[in-house]
Design an enzyme around this catalytic site. Sequence first.
Site, mmCIF file in Angstrom:
data_model
loop_
_atom_site.group_PDB
_atom_site.id
_atom_site.type_symbol
_atom_site.label_atom_id
_atom_site.label_comp_id
_atom_site.label_asym_id
_atom_site.label_seq_id
_atom_site.Cartn_x
_atom_site.Cartn_y
_atom_site.Cartn_z
ATOM 1 N N MET A 199 -31.962 -36.711 -33.680
ATOM 2 C CA MET A 199 -31.177 -36.866 -32.352
ATOM 3 C C MET A 199 -29.935 -37.648 -32.688
ATOM 4 O O MET A 199 -29.418 -38.356 -31.880
ATOM 5 C CB MET A 199 -32.028 -37.252 -31.289
ATOM 6 C CG MET A 199 -33.327 -36.051 -30.954
ATOM 7 S SD MET A 199 -33.473 -36.252 -28.973
ATOM 8 C CE MET A 199 -34.065 -38.076 -28.827
ATOM 9 N N HIS A 252 -30.880 -43.937 -39.037
ATOM 10 C CA HIS A 252 -31.057 -45.053 -39.692
ATOM 11 C C HIS A 252 -31.801 -44.902 -40.980
ATOM 12 O O HIS A 252 -31.925 -43.788 -41.416
ATOM 13 C CB HIS A 252 -31.765 -46.340 -38.899
ATOM 14 C CG HIS A 252 -32.870 -45.635 -38.029
ATOM 15 N ND1 HIS A 252 -34.078 -45.103 -38.748
ATOM 16 C CD2 HIS A 252 -33.153 -45.165 -36.633
ATOM 17 C CE1 HIS A 252 -35.078 -44.442 -38.081
ATOM 18 N NE2 HIS A 252 -34.487 -44.593 -36.639
ATOM 19 N N GLY A 301 -34.682 -44.889 -41.591
ATOM 20 C CA GLY A 301 -36.076 -43.878 -41.267
ATOM 21 C C GLY A 301 -35.599 -42.418 -41.566
ATOM 22 O O GLY A 301 -36.251 -41.915 -42.499
ATOM 23 N N HIS A 302 -34.495 -42.201 -41.126
ATOM 24 C CA HIS A 302 -33.877 -40.731 -41.237
ATOM 25 C C HIS A 302 -33.602 -40.340 -42.567
ATOM 26 O O HIS A 302 -33.756 -39.505 -43.233
ATOM 27 C CB HIS A 302 -32.660 -40.527 -40.557
ATOM 28 C CG HIS A 302 -32.951 -40.593 -38.879
ATOM 29 N ND1 HIS A 302 -32.603 -41.616 -38.158
ATOM 30 C CD2 HIS A 302 -33.604 -39.811 -38.153
ATOM 31 C CE1 HIS A 302 -32.891 -41.453 -36.674
ATOM 32 N NE2 HIS A 302 -33.679 -40.481 -36.783
ATOM 33 N N GLN A 344 -45.925 -36.460 -31.935
ATOM 34 C CA GLN A 344 -45.041 -35.547 -31.913
ATOM 35 C C GLN A 344 -45.403 -34.628 -33.310
ATOM 36 O O GLN A 344 -45.538 -33.538 -33.376
ATOM 37 C CB GLN A 344 -43.806 -36.213 -32.100
ATOM 38 C CG GLN A 344 -42.631 -34.957 -32.707
ATOM 39 C CD GLN A 344 -41.158 -35.758 -32.537
ATOM 40 O OE1 GLN A 344 -40.451 -35.821 -31.479
ATOM 41 N NE2 GLN A 344 -40.487 -36.112 -33.762
ATOM 42 N N VAL A 370 -40.589 -46.466 -41.978
ATOM 43 C CA VAL A 370 -39.730 -47.258 -42.587
ATOM 44 C C VAL A 370 -39.528 -48.634 -41.823
ATOM 45 O O VAL A 370 -39.248 -48.569 -40.369
ATOM 46 C CB VAL A 370 -38.345 -47.000 -42.864
ATOM 47 C CG1 VAL A 370 -37.574 -47.906 -43.775
ATOM 48 C CG2 VAL A 370 -38.584 -45.489 -43.828
#
Length: 273
Positions: A27, A31, A33-34, A150, A173
Amino acid sequence: MKIISTPIELKEYFKNSNKTLGFVPTMGALHEGHITLIKEARKANEIVVVSIFVNPTQFLKGEDLDKYPRKDDADKKICELSGVDVLFLPEAASIYSDDEVSILAPKVRGFVLEGFSRPGHFNGVLTVVMKLLNIVNPTRAYFGKKDAQQLNLISLMVKQFFMSVEVIGVDTVRENDGLALSSRNIYLTVKERQEALKISASLQCAAKMLTQKIVNSQVIIQKMREHLAPLEIFYVEILNRDFEIIKEVELANSIILVEVKVGKTRLIDNIWL
Ligand code: PAF
């Protein structure tokens, strides 16, 4: 990096491709993590596609849809620098129509924990993920383990609908001080960010109890709740990998999950054991 904004164009682009495709649905407000998800996709696939779509159907009335962080230019740069091949940026009108077929989250697993405090949220998540997977048709799709419920529900949907994509969960992360990365962290004031450290501290405390051979779920949950006080706690729960409540932690088959409110911001975190 190719930017595509409609499902038809994306399907057309990959029509004759027989390359392995790794897909990272997001979305936005990307950051580290992505970036880790993208790196994992890059390692295992010939093509990497990232989607950025702030999915309206997974926000309940009164939630932060309008305020959800949007950082289009920065996100594009991050994707480009991370070696993404195709960035899919659809508008809501090309994804949804007025009279929709529904995908509903399962009545039990979809309405406990985050699904209990946000009833209907996972209907929206599963619907959009189903749509995105059908548009992109990836070999593998990557999701963060931080959103454990999820990830569990998407894996279940893929299995129950006999879809052929492989769902890959990627480790959370964290900042150096333990805070799990989240697009919502930017809502936190300096003081709230400090308070939010109680979340990872409570999970570390649980992990420490396990090294001391304390495995009783209620004992661990109680201690974690003490660590989290005075934050507003939505849940602290210990589940097996099938998302069933367990009385004792089973090593290699358990997840300890937390959701709290820090200021006005809901934060979730967990550890997989
Ligand atoms: O985790 C997210 O960012 C979203 O829930 C997802 C999977 C992209 C669906 O909108």
